[in-house]
Design a protein around this motif. Structure first.
Motif, PDB file in Angstrom:
ATOM      1  N   ASN B 252       0.843  -1.198   0.000  1.00 24.83           N
ATOM      2  CA  ASN B 252       0.000   0.000   0.000  1.00 24.83           C
ATOM      3  C   ASN B 252       0.880   1.250   0.000  1.00 24.83           C
ATOM      4  N   ASP B 253       0.280   2.380  -0.300  1.00 26.64           N
ATOM      5  CA  ASP B 253       1.065   3.600  -0.472  1.00 26.64           C
ATOM      6  C   ASP B 253       1.757   4.037   0.803  1.00 26.64           C
ATOM      7  N   LEU B 254       1.084   3.818   1.918  1.00 29.54           N
ATOM      8  CA  LEU B 254       1.652   4.251   3.180  1.00 29.54           C
ATOM      9  C   LEU B 254       2.970   3.540   3.448  1.00 29.54           C
ATOM     10  N   SER B 255       2.987   2.243   3.247  1.00 29.81           N
ATOM     11  CA  SER B 255       4.254   1.559   3.471  1.00 29.81           C
ATOM     12  C   SER B 255       5.239   1.892   2.350  1.00 29.81           C
ATOM     13  N   ALA B 256       4.716   2.234   1.167  1.00 31.27           N
ATOM     14  CA  ALA B 256       5.629   2.670   0.098  1.00 31.27           C
ATOM     15  C   ALA B 256       6.403   3.906   0.539  1.00 31.27           C
ATOM     16  N   LEU B 257       5.736   4.754   1.284  1.00 32.74           N
ATOM     17  CA  LEU B 257       6.399   5.953   1.790  1.00 32.74           C
ATOM     18  C   LEU B 257       7.532   5.553   2.736  1.00 32.74           C
ATOM     19  N   GLY B 258       7.261   4.549   3.565  1.00 36.79           N
ATOM     20  CA  GLY B 258       8.309   4.034   4.444  1.00 36.79           C
ATOM     21  C   GLY B 258       9.455   3.456   3.627  1.00 36.79           C
ATOM     22  N   VAL B 259       9.109   2.766   2.570  1.00 39.77           N
ATOM     23  CA  VAL B 259      10.119   2.183   1.687  1.00 39.77           C
ATOM     24  C   VAL B 259      11.000   3.292   1.121  1.00 39.77           C
ATOM     25  N   MET B 260      10.360   4.362   0.667  1.00 36.63           N
ATOM     26  CA  MET B 260      11.123   5.455   0.068  1.00 36.63           C
ATOM     27  C   MET B 260      12.071   6.091   1.084  1.00 36.63           C
ATOM     28  N   GLU B 261      11.560   6.288   2.268  1.00 37.07           N
ATOM     29  CA  GLU B 261      12.396   6.855   3.329  1.00 37.07           C
ATOM     30  C   GLU B 261      13.630   5.996   3.548  1.00 37.07           C
ATOM     31  N   ALA B 262      13.384   4.698   3.638  1.00 31.82           N
ATOM     32  CA  ALA B 262      14.482   3.770   3.930  1.00 31.82           C
ATOM     33  C   ALA B 262      15.514   3.790   2.813  1.00 31.82           C
ATOM     34  N   ILE B 263      15.022   3.798   1.579  1.00 31.12           N
ATOM     35  CA  ILE B 263      15.949   3.801   0.438  1.00 31.12           C
ATOM     36  C   ILE B 263      16.840   5.034   0.508  1.00 31.12           C
ATOM     37  N   ARG B 264      16.195   6.174   0.776  1.00 27.87           N
ATOM     38  CA  ARG B 264      16.965   7.411   0.871  1.00 27.87           C
ATOM     39  C   ARG B 264      17.983   7.362   2.005  1.00 27.87           C
ATOM     40  N   SER B 265      17.553   6.808   3.110  1.00 24.15           N
ATOM     41  CA  SER B 265      18.467   6.826   4.250  1.00 24.15           C
ATOM     42  C   SER B 265      19.624   5.855   4.029  1.00 24.15           C
ATOM     43  N   HIS B 266      19.504   4.985   3.021  1.00 27.18           N
ATOM     44  CA  HIS B 266      20.642   4.140   2.649  1.00 27.18           C
ATOM     45  C   HIS B 266      21.492   4.827   1.586  1.00 27.18           C
ATOM     46  N   GLY B 267      21.184   6.082   1.341  1.00 28.62           N
ATOM     47  CA  GLY B 267      21.980   6.847   0.388  1.00 28.62           C
ATOM     48  C   GLY B 267      21.681   6.510  -1.058  1.00 28.62           C
ATOM     49  N   LEU B 268      20.549   5.837  -1.283  1.00 31.92           N
ATOM     50  CA  LEU B 268      20.198   5.486  -2.657  1.00 31.92           C
ATOM     51  C   LEU B 268      19.140   6.452  -3.164  1.00 31.92           C
ATOM     52  N   SER B 269      18.987   6.520  -4.469  1.00 40.06           N
ATOM     53  CA  SER B 269      18.031   7.467  -5.026  1.00 40.06           C
ATOM     54  C   SER B 269      16.891   6.750  -5.740  1.00 40.06           C
ATOM     55  N   ILE B 270      15.727   7.400  -5.708  1.00 36.58           N
ATOM     56  CA  ILE B 270      14.533   6.863  -6.357  1.00 36.58           C
ATOM     57  C   ILE B 270      14.201   7.777  -7.523  1.00 36.58           C
TER      58      ILE B 270
END
Lengths: 342, 342
Positions: B252-270
Motif C-alpha cells: 500500500n502507499d503508506l508503506s511505500a512511503l516508508g520504503v522510500m524513506e528507507a531507500i533514501r536513508s541508505h543513500g540510494l536514489s529513487i
DNA sequence: GTAAATTTTGGCAACGTTACCAAAAAGAGT
DNA sequence: ACTCTTTTTGGTAACGTTGCCAAAATTTAC
C-alpha cells in the motif's frame, strides 16, 4: 449462550429470571440496591438470552443516549483526522459513541445537522472548525445543549466552551525562527480569512516582523483556503514579488506541501533557495521531502480535551463554559535554512 | 420562527394546528393522503414552533433510524479517510446519518460494537477491513441485519454483500510493469497476512513473475502491517538480499512511503537506484517526492457503492447479497524507471 | 411475639412516534 | 334526499426502557 436473537427485551429477561422488569432494569443500570442473589439470577438470564440494551428506548425515556455528535468540515484530511482520532479515543474510553457529520463547509448543512442532533440523537455536540456558528448558537444556548467548539474564536457566552491552540504565539515563533535564520523577505500564505485562527496567525506573523523592525509588505501575503492547490497558486504569485521571498510561511502543512511543489516546479530547491515552514504538524509532515519544519498543534490532545470538557458539562449541567488554549511548539526539521549559508 | 425550544413534540404541533397527532405524523412522513389545505395548516404550525422530529422515538416505534453504522479500524489514515468520504457523501445524499466506530484492530471491540449497533441504533452496518468477522457474522446473518463488507474476502452467504477491488489484477499489473521496465529482482512488502487482500496481491505478484519465468525468491518478500514504519523496516531487510532488489513493490502507499524513506536513508536514489511502486493511490501519493507510481483503488467509489448496496438491501430485505469487484488502474508517475537506463 | 424500620421488589405511567382501525366528512350515483 | 363509495381524519395501542411510588419481604428493636 443461545442464539442472540434480535428482539430480546428486558421483559423476556424478566420472565426468564422470574422477576419483574423493574428489577432487570436495576441490574442493567447496576447502581441500585438489588439482592446479590437476585442480581445473579438476572445476570444469568441475560447471558442465556443474549440480551443487549436498546439505546433508543433508553434515551427516549429521558436517559442519556451515550452518543456525542461531531460536526466536521470534512474527513480524510489529516488535520481533522488527528483531532477525530483524539475525540474517538476519549469517547470510547467513556463508553460514548460517535455520530459523525460532515458539512463540507456548507453552511446550511451545519444548521440542519445541529437541529437533528440536539433533538434527542446525541447528548452533546462537538463542533470542529464551524463556519456558521451564529445560525444555531442561539438555539444551542437557549436549550443549554452541551457543546464544545474546537478551533473557533471564543464565543462570549458562559455556556459555550472552546478549545484552541496558541495560534498567535505559534505564528510568532515560526516567523521569529525564520528571522533569526536571517530571512527578511518572508512570504505568508494565509488560510481562510473567515476563520479567526487565520487572523490570529497573521497577527502573530506581523507582530514578529514588527518586533524585528522588518516592514510588512502586503505583496508577501496571499489569502488561500488551507488546501493544497491554493498553496501552489499562492507561491506562484508570491515569487513574483520584488525582491522575492527567501522563505515562505504557510498557514497549515497541507498548503505548505503545495508551496513546496510550486517552488520545485520553478526549479528552485528547498531549503537552499527558499525555506518553507508550516503549521499543524500533521503526521505526514515528517515524511515530506525535505521533512517539514512546522508549528505543532497538539491535535489529538485538542480532541481529547474537547471530549473531556464536554463530559464534564454532561455530568454537571450547571458548569459554565471554559476557554482553553493549548500550547503550540516549533518543530525544527529540514525545510528551513539560514539565509547566510546560501 | 419563534424560539426553537427543545421539547416541541408532534402533539404540540397538533394542538397548534388544531388537528390530531396522527395527521401531523402523516404530514411529517409526507407520503399519505392529506388534504392540501390541512397539510398547509400543519406545515405552518411546524414552522412556527420549530418542530424537529425525534429520531429516537421514531425508530423505537419500529420505523427506520436513518442511521448507518460504520466500523473502521482507524481514522486519520487516508486510505480509510477516502472510503469514509465516499460513504459519507452517498449516505448524506440519501438522508442517512453516519455512526462511526473505530476498532483500532481490536477484535473484542468489533463484536461489542456490532451488538450495540444491531440493537436498534442503526438500520444497517458497513464493515471496513474487518478482522474478526466470524465472531459476529453468524448473529448478523441470523437476524438478517443488512450489512456490507468492504475489502474483505468473500463470505459464502447469500445475505452478505462484499465490495472489493481487483487486488490480484492490480498486483499483477504493477509487477508486470516493473518487469517490462527490465526489473528482475523485485522486492515485495506484503500487508497484514490475515487479510485476504494481502494474499490476493501476493498471488498477483507471483503470477506475474511466473508468467515471465522469473523465479520467486522468498528473500524478496517481507510481511508487514500496512503501516509506514514497517515499510521502512521491510526495506532495510530486503536490501540485504543478494543480489538486492532493483525495485520494490509495497502493498500500500503508506508503506511505500516508508520504503522510500528507507531507500533514501541508505543513500540510494529513487528511481535511479531503486524503483518503488505502491498500491491504493491515496491523495498524497501524487505529492510524494518523487511522485509515486501506484495501483489506484477507486476508494471513494468503493465507499459509495457499499452504501448503495446497503440501501438496496434496506429497501428490499429479500434481496440476496452480491459480490462486486471494482477495477484497479495502474497510475504511472515518477517513482519507477527502466533498469536499462541506469 | 409484635410493631417499626429497613431493604428489596413489583406495578404502572411516561418518553414521542407511527400503524392500524374505525369514525367522520366529502363526493358520486340513483 | 338517500345510499354507497371514497377520501380524509381521529383514537388508541404499541415500541423498550426507566423512575416513581407503593407493596411485599426481610431485618431490627422492644
Amino acid at each position: 449462550m443461545v442464539k442472540p436473537d434480535s428482539n430480546v427485551t428486558i421483559i423476556d429477561v424478566a420472565r426468564e429470571a422470574g422477576v419483574s422488569n423493574s428489577t432487570v432494569s436495576r441490574v442493567v443500570n447496576n447502581s441500585e440496591l438489588v439482592k446479590p442473589e437476585t442480581r445473579e439470577k438476572v445476570l444469568n438470564a441475560m447471558m442465556r438470552l443474549g440480551y443487549v440494551v436498546n439505546q433508543q428506548a433508553r434515551s427516549l425515556r429521558g436517559g442519556r443516549s451515550q452518543v456525542v455528535g461531531v460536526l466536521v468540515p470534512d474527513v480524510g484530511n489529516s488535520y481533522i483526522g488527528e483531532i477525530i482520532r483524539g475525540i474517538d479515543a476519549e469517547l470510547a474510553a467513556n463508553q460514548y459513541d460517535l455520530l459523525l457529520y460532515t458539512t463540507h463547509r456548507r453552511k446550511t448543512k451545519e444548521s440542519t445537522h445541529v437541529a437533528t442532533i440536539t433533538r434527542g440523537l446525541a447528548d452533546g455536540l462537538l463542533l470542529l472548525l464551524p463556519t456558521n456558528v451564529q445560525a444555531y448558537m442561539e438555539s444551542l444556548q437557549a436549550q443549554q445543549f452541551p457543546h464544545v467548539l474546537i478551533d473557533y474564536q471564543a464565543v462570549d457566552n458562559k455556556w459555550t466552551s472552546t478549545i484552541q491552540s496558541t495560534n498567535w504565539q505559534g505564528a510568532y515563533d515560526a516567523t521569529q525562527y525564520l528571522i533569526e535564520l536571517g530571512h527578511r523577505r518572508i512570504g505568508y500564505v494565509v488560510g481562510l480569512r473567515e476563520m479567526q485562527c487565520s487572523l490570529d496567525r497573521l497577527a502573530g506573523y506581523r507582530a514578529a516582523l514588527a518586533d524585528y523592525a522588518i516592514p510588512f509588505d502586503p505583496a508577501l501575503v496571499y489569502y488561500g483556503d488551507f488546501y493544497l492547490p491554493e498553496g501552489y497558486d499562492a507561491t506562484t504569485t508570491l515569487l513574483q514579488a520584488s525582491p522575492p521571498p527567501t522563505a515562505i510561511f504557510a498557514a497549515n502543512d497541507l498548503s505548505a506541501l503545495g508551496v513546496m511543489e510550486a517552488i520545485r516546479s520553478h526549479g528552485l530547491s528547498i531549503p537552499n533557495d527558499i525555506s518553507v515552514i508550516g503549521f499543524d504538524d500533521i503526521p505526514d509532515a515528517a515524511q515530506f521531502h525535505p521533512s517539514l519544519t512546522t508549528v505543532r498543534q497538539p491535535l489529538e490532545d485538542m480532541g481529547r480535551l474537547a471530549v473531556r470538557t464536554l463530559l464534564k458539562r454532561l455530568a454537571n449541567p450547571d458548569l459554565h463554559g471554559e476557554r482553553v488554549e493549548l500550547p503550540t511548539e516549533l518543530i525544527v526539521r529540514n525545510s528551513c535554512k539560514s539565509v547566510n549559508h546560501k
